[in-house]
Design an enzyme around this catalytic site. Structure first.
Site, PDB file in Angstrom:
ATOM      1  N   ARG A  50       0.852  -1.204   0.000  1.00  0.00           N
ATOM      2  CA  ARG A  50       0.000   0.000   0.000  1.00  0.00           C
ATOM      3  C   ARG A  50       0.881   1.246   0.000  1.00  0.00           C
ATOM      4  NH1 ARG A  50      -1.348   2.090   4.600  1.00  0.00           N
ATOM      5  NH2 ARG A  50      -2.028   0.179   5.611  1.00  0.00           N
ATOM      6  N   LYS A 199      -7.289   6.568 -19.350  1.00  0.00           N
ATOM      7  CA  LYS A 199      -7.475   7.036 -20.724  1.00  0.00           C
ATOM      8  C   LYS A 199      -6.234   6.745 -21.567  1.00  0.00           C
ATOM      9  CE  LYS A 199     -11.119   8.689 -18.574  1.00  0.00           C
ATOM     10  NZ  LYS A 199     -12.272   7.880 -18.322  1.00  0.00           N
TER      11      LYS A 199
END
Ligand code: PLP
Length: 389
Positions: A50, A199
């Site tokens: 993490r 994207k």
């Protein structure tokens, strides 16, 4: 992060051939959540995924080099990236937000404002009087989306940076629509670059991810610490896939924007089309600015149909190659209706103010052959004309 290599070389090769265990050409994917200590108090570079992870760190390093930043924090979505920048603010801090930004960004700012986590002012950044009034509020942060989603409005990044600095504000630029292949906001004075890596950076519509690239090292440290505290860092697998996408970023952008330019020209000549929003068209109000501050005009465009929502319904039902779907930046071409899809989170009033009409369609142009894509739109629009006749 300075480097003498060309950006194309960085994208294709950063981390290639760096494996010391077996000499793997492609950097290994480190899925492990945890890493052994080298004895008592012997923390190595990585201890828990993490906090930091080799696969994610390599993507962050690559993005920082491509953007010319001091470092990057790779998170689980573009929204998490926007929110990470907002974590720098205090409840009394004001943030200037473009009134026509991505609907999800607008919703996030509005919700944080409603909860008194910050003060958001939504402004038409092309309206000088509105912008001056907003800057008079002494903002702590200015958020810019250029080109904007979905109207492709262009903001002068260097001018905005000067203005922000004059009042002690930081400038964050969401550069998702162009990727570092076509725009590097830090070179124009931005403090932060935000990407939905979902994207163009990943480019294959199979990862949701985000990143913040910071110009200054101390900001990288603070953002990385907060991403760890709240646990929004991306999965190593997603980071690995995204870096795989980055390898082909430059040729994809080059090809996709060339096709987008041809489609924009085709649509601009079509009688069923009332307006085309593409910065590459000389008629676009931001054309000169885009030419000056971008390395290309990108592969996103939107256009307005004369027949309004009835025409929209026909066109999205008639296209065969374009897929009716949200998102953008993948190798496949997509068509979206902002009012009912990407910008549905905005109220009708907010959409009206932002200039997003019901007849507006947005295209994300992919890697299919230019002739096929134009042919697809041609037959879809031809049907429309016959229906209207
Ligand atoms: N910024 C822009 C300009 C976007 O278009 C999007 C998503 O469409 C986002 C941010 C949010 O990214 P994500 O969907 O990865 O959370």
């Amino acid at each position: 992060m300075t480097t003498n290599k060309a950006p194309e070389t960085i994208a294709a090769s950063n981390g290639i051939g760096s494996d010391t265990a077996f000499g793997a050409v492609t950097p290994p994917l480190y899925l492990s959540t945890t890493f052994t200590f080298d004895g008592f108090e012997g923390k190595r570079r990585f201890d828990y995924s993490r906090t930091d992870n080799p696969s994610r760190a390599l993507l962050a390093e690559t993005l920082a080099k491509l953007e010319g930043g001091a470092g990057a924090v790779v998170v689980s979505s573009g929204m998490a990236a926007v929110d990470l920048v907002l974590s720098l603010l205090r409840p009394d801090d004001t943030v200037i937000v473009p009134h026509d930004c991505y609907g999800g960004t607008r919703r996030l700012l509005a919700e944080r404002h409603a909860r008194s986590h910050l003060r958001a002012i939504f402004v038409d950044q092309g309206d000088e009087a509105a912008l001056a009034a907003a800057f008079a509020e002494k903002p702590a942060l200015v958020l810019v989306e250029s080109p904007s989603n979905p109207l492709m409005r262009i903001v002068d990044l260097a001018a905005m940076s000067r203005r922000a600095k004059a009042v002690g504000a930081r400038l964050a630029v969401d550069s998702t629509f162009l990727s570092p292949a076509l725009q590097q906001p830090i070179a124009h004075g931005a403090d932060f670059v935000i990407h939905s890596t979902t994207k163009y950076l990943n480019g294959h519509s199979d990862v949701v991810g985000g990143a913040v690239i910071a110009a200054r090292e101390e900001d990288v440290v603070e953002l990385a610490a907060w991403a760890n505290i709240v646990g929004v860092t991306s999965s190593p697998f997603d980071a690995h896939l995204t870096l795989r996408g980055v390898r082909t970023l430059f040729p994809r952008m080059e090809r996709q924007q060339a096709t987008a330019g041809a489609i924009a020209a085709f649509l601009a000549r079509h009688p069923a089309v009332a307006a085309v929003h593409y910065p590459g068209l000389p008629s676009h109000p931001g054309h000169a600015l885009a030419r000056a501050q971008q390395k290309g005009f990108g592969a996103m465009l939107s256009f307005e149909l004369r027949g309004g929502v009835g025409a929209v319904r026909r066109v999205v039902g008639a296209v065969r190659i374009f897929n009716l779907a949200e998102s953008l930046g993948g190798v496949e071409s997509l068509i979206a209706h902002p009012t009912t899809m990407t910008h549905a989170a905005m109220t009708p009033e907010e959409r009206r103010e932002a200039g997003i009409g019901e007849g507006l369609l947005r295209l994300s142009v992919g890697l299919e052959a230019e002739a096929d894509l134009i042919g697809d739109l041609d037959q879809a629009l031809d049907g429309l004309e016959r229906a209207a006749a």
